[in-house]
Design a protein around this motif. Structure first.
Motif, PDB file in Angstrom:
ATOM      1  N   TRP A  40     -12.022   1.845  -2.150  1.00 15.94           N
ATOM      2  CA  TRP A  40     -11.109   0.729  -2.433  1.00 15.94           C
ATOM      3  C   TRP A  40      -9.663   1.215  -2.421  1.00 15.94           C
ATOM      4  O   TRP A  40      -8.787   0.590  -1.825  1.00 15.94           O
ATOM      5  CB  TRP A  40     -11.455   0.116  -3.789  1.00 15.94           C
ATOM      6  CG  TRP A  40     -10.492  -0.917  -4.269  1.00 15.94           C
ATOM      7  CD1 TRP A  40     -10.509  -2.244  -3.968  1.00 15.94           C
ATOM      8  CD2 TRP A  40      -9.369  -0.719  -5.140  1.00 15.94           C
ATOM      9  NE1 TRP A  40      -9.457  -2.891  -4.599  1.00 15.94           N
ATOM     10  CE2 TRP A  40      -8.746  -1.978  -5.311  1.00 15.94           C
ATOM     11  CE3 TRP A  40      -8.826   0.390  -5.786  1.00 15.94           C
ATOM     12  CZ2 TRP A  40      -7.609  -2.142  -6.110  1.00 15.94           C
ATOM     13  CZ3 TRP A  40      -7.702   0.224  -6.576  1.00 15.94           C
ATOM     14  CH2 TRP A  40      -7.099  -1.023  -6.730  1.00 15.94           C
ATOM     15  N   ALA A  41      -9.404   2.354  -3.065  1.00 20.56           N
ATOM     16  CA  ALA A  41      -8.038   2.882  -3.128  1.00 20.56           C
ATOM     17  C   ALA A  41      -7.526   3.224  -1.736  1.00 20.56           C
ATOM     18  O   ALA A  41      -6.364   2.944  -1.403  1.00 20.56           O
ATOM     19  CB  ALA A  41      -7.991   4.119  -4.029  1.00 20.56           C
TER      20      ALA A  41
ATOM     21  N   LEU B 279      -6.936  -3.849   2.375  1.00 24.58           N
ATOM     22  CA  LEU B 279      -7.404  -4.731   1.307  1.00 24.58           C
ATOM     23  C   LEU B 279      -6.199  -5.205   0.508  1.00 24.58           C
ATOM     24  O   LEU B 279      -5.317  -4.399   0.192  1.00 24.58           O
ATOM     25  CB  LEU B 279      -8.364  -4.004   0.359  1.00 24.58           C
ATOM     26  CG  LEU B 279      -9.845  -3.950   0.717  1.00 24.58           C
ATOM     27  CD1 LEU B 279     -10.604  -3.214  -0.370  1.00 24.58           C
ATOM     28  CD2 LEU B 279     -10.425  -5.344   0.897  1.00 24.58           C
ATOM     29  N   PRO B 280      -6.148  -6.484   0.155  1.00 28.08           N
ATOM     30  CA  PRO B 280      -5.022  -6.981  -0.626  1.00 28.08           C
ATOM     31  C   PRO B 280      -5.239  -6.786  -2.124  1.00 28.08           C
ATOM     32  O   PRO B 280      -6.367  -6.636  -2.592  1.00 28.08           O
ATOM     33  CB  PRO B 280      -5.010  -8.476  -0.286  1.00 28.08           C
ATOM     34  CG  PRO B 280      -6.462  -8.798  -0.091  1.00 28.08           C
ATOM     35  CD  PRO B 280      -7.063  -7.579   0.568  1.00 28.08           C
TER      36      PRO B 280
ATOM     37  N   GLY C  32       0.813  -1.220   0.000  1.00 25.92           N
ATOM     38  CA  GLY C  32       0.000   0.000   0.000  1.00 25.92           C
ATOM     39  C   GLY C  32       0.839   1.259   0.000  1.00 25.92           C
ATOM     40  O   GLY C  32       0.517   2.238  -0.694  1.00 25.92           O
ATOM     41  N   GLN C  33       1.920   1.253   0.763  1.00 26.17           N
ATOM     42  CA  GLN C  33       2.800   2.419   0.802  1.00 26.17           C
ATOM     43  C   GLN C  33       3.483   2.662  -0.542  1.00 26.17           C
ATOM     44  O   GLN C  33       3.657   3.810  -0.963  1.00 26.17           O
ATOM     45  CB  GLN C  33       3.847   2.237   1.900  1.00 26.17           C
ATOM     46  CG  GLN C  33       3.279   2.343   3.308  1.00 26.17           C
ATOM     47  CD  GLN C  33       4.258   1.898   4.374  1.00 26.17           C
ATOM     48  OE1 GLN C  33       5.170   1.107   4.101  1.00 26.17           O
ATOM     49  NE2 GLN C  33       4.081   2.386   5.589  1.00 26.17           N
TER      50      GLN C  33
ATOM     51  N   GLU D 153     -13.173  -8.329   1.707  1.00 28.53           N
ATOM     52  CA  GLU D 153     -13.150  -7.314   0.651  1.00 28.53           C
ATOM     53  C   GLU D 153     -13.475  -5.932   1.209  1.00 28.53           C
ATOM     54  O   GLU D 153     -12.986  -4.920   0.704  1.00 28.53           O
ATOM     55  CB  GLU D 153     -14.147  -7.673  -0.457  1.00 28.53           C
ATOM     56  CG  GLU D 153     -13.707  -8.793  -1.365  1.00 28.53           C
ATOM     57  CD  GLU D 153     -12.713  -8.330  -2.428  1.00 28.53           C
ATOM     58  OE1 GLU D 153     -12.492  -7.111  -2.539  1.00 28.53           O
ATOM     59  OE2 GLU D 153     -12.154  -9.184  -3.129  1.00 28.53           O
ATOM     60  N   GLU D 154     -14.290  -5.878   2.245  1.00 25.41           N
ATOM     61  CA  GLU D 154     -14.624  -4.597   2.879  1.00 25.41           C
ATOM     62  C   GLU D 154     -13.488  -4.092   3.770  1.00 25.41           C
ATOM     63  O   GLU D 154     -13.559  -2.983   4.288  1.00 25.41           O
ATOM     64  CB  GLU D 154     -15.897  -4.735   3.707  1.00 25.41           C
ATOM     65  CG  GLU D 154     -17.155  -4.867   2.870  1.00 25.41           C
ATOM     66  CD  GLU D 154     -18.411  -4.853   3.712  1.00 25.41           C
ATOM     67  OE1 GLU D 154     -19.429  -4.317   3.240  1.00 25.41           O
ATOM     68  OE2 GLU D 154     -18.384  -5.375   4.850  1.00 25.41           O
ATOM     69  N   GLY D 155     -12.472  -4.928   3.961  1.00 29.15           N
ATOM     70  CA  GLY D 155     -11.338  -4.520   4.774  1.00 29.15           C
ATOM     71  C   GLY D 155     -11.486  -4.836   6.243  1.00 29.15           C
ATOM     72  O   GLY D 155     -10.692  -4.363   7.064  1.00 29.15           O
ATOM     73  N   ASP D 156     -12.481  -5.660   6.604  1.00 28.60           N
ATOM     74  CA  ASP D 156     -12.722  -6.000   8.003  1.00 28.60           C
ATOM     75  C   ASP D 156     -12.206  -7.415   8.273  1.00 28.60           C
ATOM     76  O   ASP D 156     -12.964  -8.383   8.277  1.00 28.60           O
ATOM     77  CB  ASP D 156     -14.216  -5.910   8.316  1.00 28.60           C
ATOM     78  CG  ASP D 156     -14.502  -5.934   9.813  1.00 28.60           C
ATOM     79  OD1 ASP D 156     -13.612  -6.370  10.571  1.00 28.60           O
ATOM     80  OD2 ASP D 156     -15.619  -5.550  10.208  1.00 28.60           O
ATOM     81  N   ALA D 157     -10.900  -7.515   8.490  1.00 33.51           N
ATOM     82  CA  ALA D 157     -10.290  -8.830   8.701  1.00 33.51           C
ATOM     83  C   ALA D 157     -10.808  -9.495   9.971  1.00 33.51           C
ATOM     84  O   ALA D 157     -10.950 -10.715  10.031  1.00 33.51           O
ATOM     85  CB  ALA D 157      -8.774  -8.692   8.768  1.00 33.51           C
TER      86      ALA D 157
END
Length: 413
Positions: free
Chosen positions: A37-38, A46-47, A10-11, A312-316
């Protein structure tokens, strides 16, 4: 950029985006995604789990090599020649021919022989742990010619209908094989042809299954809004009645799950979860796992998709909580829940643990995935990213396990 390997994916994406003077929204729109998403990608919530998306990002951000974004776990020139699977040229040639020319110089092919050959190819793809891409890729061009020859030689409407169904199934095998070896354009051609045949058959179950194939291709290519629209229009046109058979219900339910995945990636969260809840209802109506048209559907796959949507929503955290709802009994045969589907789910769970920085759980999942799918694991960007991260902070208790996986996938130091 000498310290690029010390940064997260991401960085690195954020660095290149800012160098290009793009906003998160502008970058996202250029790759067919939403601003949210970005944001989550840049914050490693998100991967990037598909090579096609990484390539699009590299092109948009003017990175010369995929390693500039990935930090080295995936590499290859963005604009230069790509190494393609050895069976792709022959497959491309076959798909480039008009359907009427495919059976040229092919002798008589019976519907039964063709059906048996398609079934066997699918069995290899869904159950064989080693060299299945080589085995299936070698068969595909000949199967396509045989299928159109069988359709040419069909004697009677029942035989023609049966052959048509098998040909649609074969185009489904084409699209999934081609997506996995990173040939999205050819996968789109195969899926389009399958959908055209299904439309010709005027069978709602066939139409749902063929639309599922095309929706998969569109989603993988990042065309998520088109994928949602295709799925929702097909859902509206092939709704099963109270007397619908299990095959129709299964294909219809699988299309809901695929549409839900596309919707969440298009930042249409409410739509995604509405589609998912309807899939749950359909699954309850069927009551067991099935693999009609190789678009597996049932309680197990529905539960797996709940994990996927949360991830996908980023909630691991929520995704890992939902794994408690997923039961994969030993009695569930690979023909019902294929090896690829099982592996993709386990990779999802592994990645959620990686995001949570639970190294012990991540290493455990990596070992399990490698043992279950020694071929599939080599091609997974998420596995390579996890191994890269773990090797930066090796601990004596699991160092040898990570190095064994790294060696298996060709990343050993």
């Amino acid at each position: 950029m000498g310290q690029a390997r010390e940064f997260t994916l991401g960085q690195r994406i954020r660095f290149y985006r800012e160098q290009c003077g793009l906003s998160q929204k502008a970058m996202a729109e250029l790759v067919g995604r939403g601003e949210n998403w970005a944001y989550k990608v840049e914050h490693d919530q998100l991967p990037i789990d598909r090579i096609s998306v990484l390539i699009k990002l590299a092109q948009v951000l003017h990175a010369e090599d995929l390693k500039d974004l990935s930090g080295g776990y995936v590499h290859g020139s963005v604009t230069g020649p790509n190494t393609e699977h050895p069976h792709v040229p022959e497959i491309r040639q076959a798909l480039s021919l008009p359907s009427s020319l495919l059976p040229k110089n092919v002798g008589v092919v019976s519907a039964d022989d063709f059906a048996a050959s398609v079934t066997d190819a699918w069995t290899v793809y869904e159950t064989q742990t080693k060299k299945r891409y080589v085995d299936v890729g070698r068969r595909l061009p000949g199967l396509l010619r045989a299928g159109h020859a069988a359709l040419r030689d069909a004697n009677g409407s029942d035989v023609e209908s049966s052959t048509l169904r098998q040909l649609i199934s074969l185009y489904g095998l084409f699209q999934i094989w081609l997506r996995r070896v990173r040939e999205p354009t050819l996968a789109r051609i195969a899926a389009d042809r399958g959908l055209a045949l299904a439309d010709r058959a005027s069978d709602p179950a066939l139409l749902a299954a063929a639309s599922w194939n095309l929706s998969c291709v569109l989603t993988s290519a990042g065309d998520v809004k088109d994928s949602v629209e295709l799925a929702r229009q097909t859902i509206a046109s092939c709704r099963p009645g109270d007397d619908a058979d299990a095959e129709h219900l299964s294909a219809y339910g699988a299309l809901h799950l695929q549409a839900a995945v596309a919707a969440v990636r298009a930042n249409q969260k409410t739509v995604a979860w509405d589609l998912y809840r309807e899939a749950e209802r359909i699954s309850g109506r069927i009551g067991l796992d099935r693999n009609d048209w190789h678009a597996c559907f049932g309680p197990t796959n529905v539960a797996m998709h709940g994990v996927h949507l949360a991830a996908e929503e980023g909630d691991a955290t929520e995704a890992l909580r939902l794994t408690d709802n997923v039961e994969m009994p030993e009695s569930l045969a690979l023909e019902v829940l294929p090896l690829e589907r099982r592996t993709r789910y386990l990779i999802e769970v592994m990645n959620c643990n990686r995001i949570q920085r639970d190294d012990y759980a991540t290493v455990y999942m990596l070992k399990k995935i490698t043992a279950q799918s020694p071929e599939e694991v080599v091609f997974s960007p998420l596995v390579r990213e996890a191994v890269t991260d773990l090797m930066k902070r090796e601990k004596p208790t699991w160092r040898d396990d990570v190095r064994a996986v790294a060696q298996h996938i060709g990343m050993a130091a």
